[in-house]
Every structure is written in C-alpha cells, then in structure tokens.
Motif scaffolding. Sequence first.
Motif, PDB file in Angstrom:
ATOM      1  N   ALA A   1       0.855  -1.187   0.000  1.00  0.00           N
ATOM      2  CA  ALA A   1       0.000   0.000   0.000  1.00  0.00           C
ATOM      3  C   ALA A   1       0.889   1.234   0.000  1.00  0.00           C
ATOM      4  CB  ALA A   1      -0.920  -0.004   1.208  1.00  0.00           C
ATOM      5  N   GLU A   2       1.105   1.801  -1.181  1.00  0.00           N
ATOM      6  CA  GLU A   2       1.955   2.974  -1.290  1.00  0.00           C
ATOM      7  C   GLU A   2       1.198   4.210  -0.814  1.00  0.00           C
ATOM      8  OE1 GLU A   2       1.313   1.064  -4.058  1.00  0.00           O
ATOM      9  OE2 GLU A   2       3.166  -0.075  -4.174  1.00  0.00           O
ATOM     10  N   LYS A   3       1.901   5.051  -0.054  1.00  0.00           N
ATOM     11  CA  LYS A   3       1.328   6.300   0.433  1.00  0.00           C
ATOM     12  C   LYS A   3       2.301   7.422   0.117  1.00  0.00           C
ATOM     13  CE  LYS A   3      -1.112   4.127   4.253  1.00  0.00           C
ATOM     14  NZ  LYS A   3      -1.278   4.069   5.706  1.00  0.00           N
ATOM     15  N   VAL A   4       1.786   8.486  -0.472  1.00  0.00           N
ATOM     16  CA  VAL A   4       2.590   9.660  -0.789  1.00  0.00           C
ATOM     17  C   VAL A   4       1.958  10.850  -0.088  1.00  0.00           C
ATOM     18  CG1 VAL A   4       3.448  11.162  -2.610  1.00  0.00           C
ATOM     19  CG2 VAL A   4       3.227   8.722  -3.034  1.00  0.00           C
TER      20      VAL A   4
ATOM     21  N   LEU B   1      -5.674  23.002  -7.640  1.00  0.00           N
ATOM     22  CA  LEU B   1      -4.267  22.747  -7.357  1.00  0.00           C
ATOM     23  C   LEU B   1      -4.058  21.311  -6.881  1.00  0.00           C
ATOM     24  CD1 LEU B   1      -1.369  23.900  -7.050  1.00  0.00           C
ATOM     25  CD2 LEU B   1      -1.971  24.356  -4.676  1.00  0.00           C
ATOM     26  N   SER B   2      -4.919  20.849  -5.988  1.00  0.00           N
ATOM     27  CA  SER B   2      -4.761  19.484  -5.478  1.00  0.00           C
ATOM     28  C   SER B   2      -4.966  18.456  -6.585  1.00  0.00           C
ATOM     29  CB  SER B   2      -5.694  19.228  -4.298  1.00  0.00           C
ATOM     30  OG  SER B   2      -7.032  19.419  -4.671  1.00  0.00           O
ATOM     31  N   ASP B   3      -5.925  18.679  -7.476  1.00  0.00           N
ATOM     32  CA  ASP B   3      -6.115  17.757  -8.598  1.00  0.00           C
ATOM     33  C   ASP B   3      -4.877  17.708  -9.491  1.00  0.00           C
ATOM     34  OD1 ASP B   3      -8.638  16.865  -7.916  1.00  0.00           O
ATOM     35  OD2 ASP B   3      -9.681  18.378  -9.118  1.00  0.00           O
ATOM     36  N   ALA B   4      -4.257  18.867  -9.735  1.00  0.00           N
ATOM     37  CA  ALA B   4      -3.053  18.916 -10.563  1.00  0.00           C
ATOM     38  C   ALA B   4      -1.894  18.179  -9.899  1.00  0.00           C
ATOM     39  CB  ALA B   4      -2.667  20.365 -10.836  1.00  0.00           C
ATOM     40  N   VAL B   5      -1.738  18.339  -8.604  1.00  0.00           N
ATOM     41  CA  VAL B   5      -0.661  17.651  -7.884  1.00  0.00           C
ATOM     42  C   VAL B   5      -0.927  16.148  -7.838  1.00  0.00           C
ATOM     43  CG1 VAL B   5       0.510  17.415  -5.653  1.00  0.00           C
ATOM     44  CG2 VAL B   5      -0.026  19.687  -6.533  1.00  0.00           C
ATOM     45  N   PHE B   6      -2.167  15.763  -7.621  1.00  0.00           N
ATOM     46  CA  PHE B   6      -2.505  14.336  -7.624  1.00  0.00           C
ATOM     47  C   PHE B   6      -2.178  13.706  -8.977  1.00  0.00           C
ATOM     48  CE2 PHE B   6      -6.033  15.213  -4.306  1.00  0.00           C
ATOM     49  CZ  PHE B   6      -5.116  15.143  -3.272  1.00  0.00           C
ATOM     50  N   GLU B   7      -2.468  14.409 -10.062  1.00  0.00           N
ATOM     51  CA  GLU B   7      -2.156  13.908 -11.400  1.00  0.00           C
ATOM     52  C   GLU B   7      -0.647  13.765 -11.591  1.00  0.00           C
ATOM     53  OE1 GLU B   7      -4.220  12.752 -13.796  1.00  0.00           O
ATOM     54  OE2 GLU B   7      -5.779  13.014 -12.283  1.00  0.00           O
TER      55      GLU B   7
ATOM     56  N   ILE C   1      -2.845   9.408  -1.583  1.00  0.00           N
ATOM     57  CA  ILE C   1      -2.039  10.598  -1.850  1.00  0.00           C
ATOM     58  C   ILE C   1      -2.603  11.709  -0.978  1.00  0.00           C
ATOM     59  CG2 ILE C   1      -1.182  12.220  -3.574  1.00  0.00           C
ATOM     60  CD1 ILE C   1      -2.041  10.156  -5.708  1.00  0.00           C
ATOM     61  N   LYS C   2      -1.736  12.283  -0.130  1.00  0.00           N
ATOM     62  CA  LYS C   2      -2.158  13.365   0.760  1.00  0.00           C
ATOM     63  C   LYS C   2      -1.421  14.636   0.379  1.00  0.00           C
ATOM     64  CE  LYS C   2      -3.164  10.641   4.844  1.00  0.00           C
ATOM     65  NZ  LYS C   2      -2.849  10.426   6.251  1.00  0.00           N
ATOM     66  N   LEU C   3      -2.165  15.702   0.316  1.00  0.00           N
ATOM     67  CA  LEU C   3      -1.605  17.018   0.093  1.00  0.00           C
ATOM     68  C   LEU C   3      -1.864  17.819   1.362  1.00  0.00           C
ATOM     69  CD1 LEU C   3      -0.237  18.731  -2.078  1.00  0.00           C
ATOM     70  CD2 LEU C   3      -2.489  19.498  -2.761  1.00  0.00           C
ATOM     71  N   LYS C   4      -0.796  18.108   2.093  1.00  0.00           N
ATOM     72  CA  LYS C   4      -0.922  18.831   3.353  1.00  0.00           C
ATOM     73  C   LYS C   4      -0.568  20.290   3.115  1.00  0.00           C
ATOM     74  CE  LYS C   4       0.106  14.768   6.073  1.00  0.00           C
ATOM     75  NZ  LYS C   4       0.962  14.168   7.091  1.00  0.00           N
ATOM     76  N   ILE C   5      -1.582  21.133   3.204  1.00  0.00           N
ATOM     77  CA  ILE C   5      -1.394  22.562   2.980  1.00  0.00           C
ATOM     78  C   ILE C   5      -1.068  23.191   4.327  1.00  0.00           C
ATOM     79  CG2 ILE C   5      -2.472  24.677   2.155  1.00  0.00           C
ATOM     80  CD1 ILE C   5      -4.234  22.713   0.406  1.00  0.00           C
ATOM     81  N   ARG C   6       0.175  23.632   4.469  1.00  0.00           N
ATOM     82  CA  ARG C   6       0.677  24.161   5.733  1.00  0.00           C
ATOM     83  C   ARG C   6       0.533  25.668   5.865  1.00  0.00           C
ATOM     84  NH1 ARG C   6       0.781  19.777   8.838  1.00  0.00           N
ATOM     85  NH2 ARG C   6       1.998  18.121   7.903  1.00  0.00           N
ATOM     86  N   GLY C   7       0.160  26.340   4.763  1.00  0.00           N
ATOM     87  CA  GLY C   7       0.013  27.780   4.848  1.00  0.00           C
ATOM     88  C   GLY C   7      -0.400  28.384   3.528  1.00  0.00           C
ATOM     89  N   VAL C   8      -0.697  29.681   3.581  1.00  0.00           N
ATOM     90  CA  VAL C   8      -1.033  30.464   2.399  1.00  0.00           C
ATOM     91  C   VAL C   8      -0.053  31.617   2.342  1.00  0.00           C
ATOM     92  CG1 VAL C   8      -2.793  31.865   1.257  1.00  0.00           C
ATOM     93  CG2 VAL C   8      -3.469  29.829   2.527  1.00  0.00           C
TER      94      VAL C   8
ATOM     95  N   GLU D   1      -5.767  19.351   4.898  1.00  0.00           N
ATOM     96  CA  GLU D   1      -5.316  18.091   4.307  1.00  0.00           C
ATOM     97  C   GLU D   1      -6.323  17.641   3.255  1.00  0.00           C
ATOM     98  OE1 GLU D   1      -4.853  13.838   6.232  1.00  0.00           O
ATOM     99  OE2 GLU D   1      -3.295  15.212   6.938  1.00  0.00           O
ATOM    100  N   VAL D   2      -5.822  17.437   2.020  1.00  0.00           N
ATOM    101  CA  VAL D   2      -6.658  16.952   0.932  1.00  0.00           C
ATOM    102  C   VAL D   2      -6.137  15.551   0.579  1.00  0.00           C
ATOM    103  CG1 VAL D   2      -7.505  17.405  -1.387  1.00  0.00           C
ATOM    104  CG2 VAL D   2      -6.890  19.313   0.093  1.00  0.00           C
ATOM    105  N   VAL D   3      -7.042  14.584   0.484  1.00  0.00           N
ATOM    106  CA  VAL D   3      -6.641  13.191   0.292  1.00  0.00           C
ATOM    107  C   VAL D   3      -7.331  12.616  -0.939  1.00  0.00           C
ATOM    108  CG1 VAL D   3      -6.606  10.900   1.338  1.00  0.00           C
ATOM    109  CG2 VAL D   3      -6.382  12.909   2.786  1.00  0.00           C
ATOM    110  N   ARG D   4      -6.563  11.828  -1.709  1.00  0.00           N
ATOM    111  CA  ARG D   4      -7.142  11.043  -2.813  1.00  0.00           C
ATOM    112  C   ARG D   4      -6.841   9.588  -2.531  1.00  0.00           C
ATOM    113  NH1 ARG D   4      -6.188  12.120  -9.142  1.00  0.00           N
ATOM    114  NH2 ARG D   4      -7.738  13.720  -8.725  1.00  0.00           N
TER     115      ARG D   4
END
Length: 133
Positions: A68-71, A86-92, A109-116, A127-130
């Motif tokens: 089970a690969e996790k990124v 942005l999250s869709d582009a990074v997931f792709e 695949i987790k995208l952790k947004i730590r700031g703006v 946190e956005v997860v696919r």
Amino acid sequence: MSIIDRNDYGAIGVNKNVIEKIIIEDVLKMKDRLILCTKKGKPVKENRTPWIDPDYYDAIDFSDKRGAEKVSLNIIVMRYVGISELSDAVFEIVENAFELMRLKKPRTIKLKIRGVMSDVVSKRNIEVVREND
C-alpha cells in the motif's frame, strides 16, 4: 527502500528516491502556484543550481508498507490559488510519476497545505486526500 511490483510487464523494482525526485521535479514546475515546505510549514528555499536541493526531500513523504503505497506532500499555496484545482493537478503529477514507471497508482495521496503565502505565510493545516483502489 524500493518498490517491487509484478504486473503484465514483469517484475519492476524502483528506488524510493527515484520516485520522489520525479515528483519533486514536476511539482517545482508549479512554483507560481505553490511552494514546497517542511512538515512544520517552513518554506524550502529555491535552489539556483541545476540539482535538486536535499531540503526538498523534507517536503515529501513516501512509504510502501505491505503493498500500500502512500505519498504525502507538504506545501504552501500562493494567495488566490484554488485549492481543489491545485490538489487535482498535484494528484495527477504523482499518479503520472507512478504510471511512468509502470507501477500501480499509490493507494493514498495526501496534500498537506501548511500555509497560504501572501506577503508573509499565514499558517493553515488543511489536508486533501485522494484514495485509489
């Protein structure tokens, strides 16, 4: 650590650092929309040399446990950038890196947004997860 996958093409073994490097190189092309950062939200400085700075590897976490690969990627989003697009582009980008090596898509695949980022970094913890099958 490496991934060994058996599929229609045979057995494929890919080093963890190779996948991380491919993902980082592709994500760095989006520097007008995001900045890679550490787990604590500290932006990774832009490197002027043609090599990838070792600090960029702090922004990505890759694990392969029991097939089970996790990124996970830590980023800071630029102001006025839509998080869902942005999250869709990074997931792709991540999925294409695995597809390039003829591997299955990572399970999570987790995208952790730590700031703006505006003039200064406003701390966030989004946190956005696919999930893939």
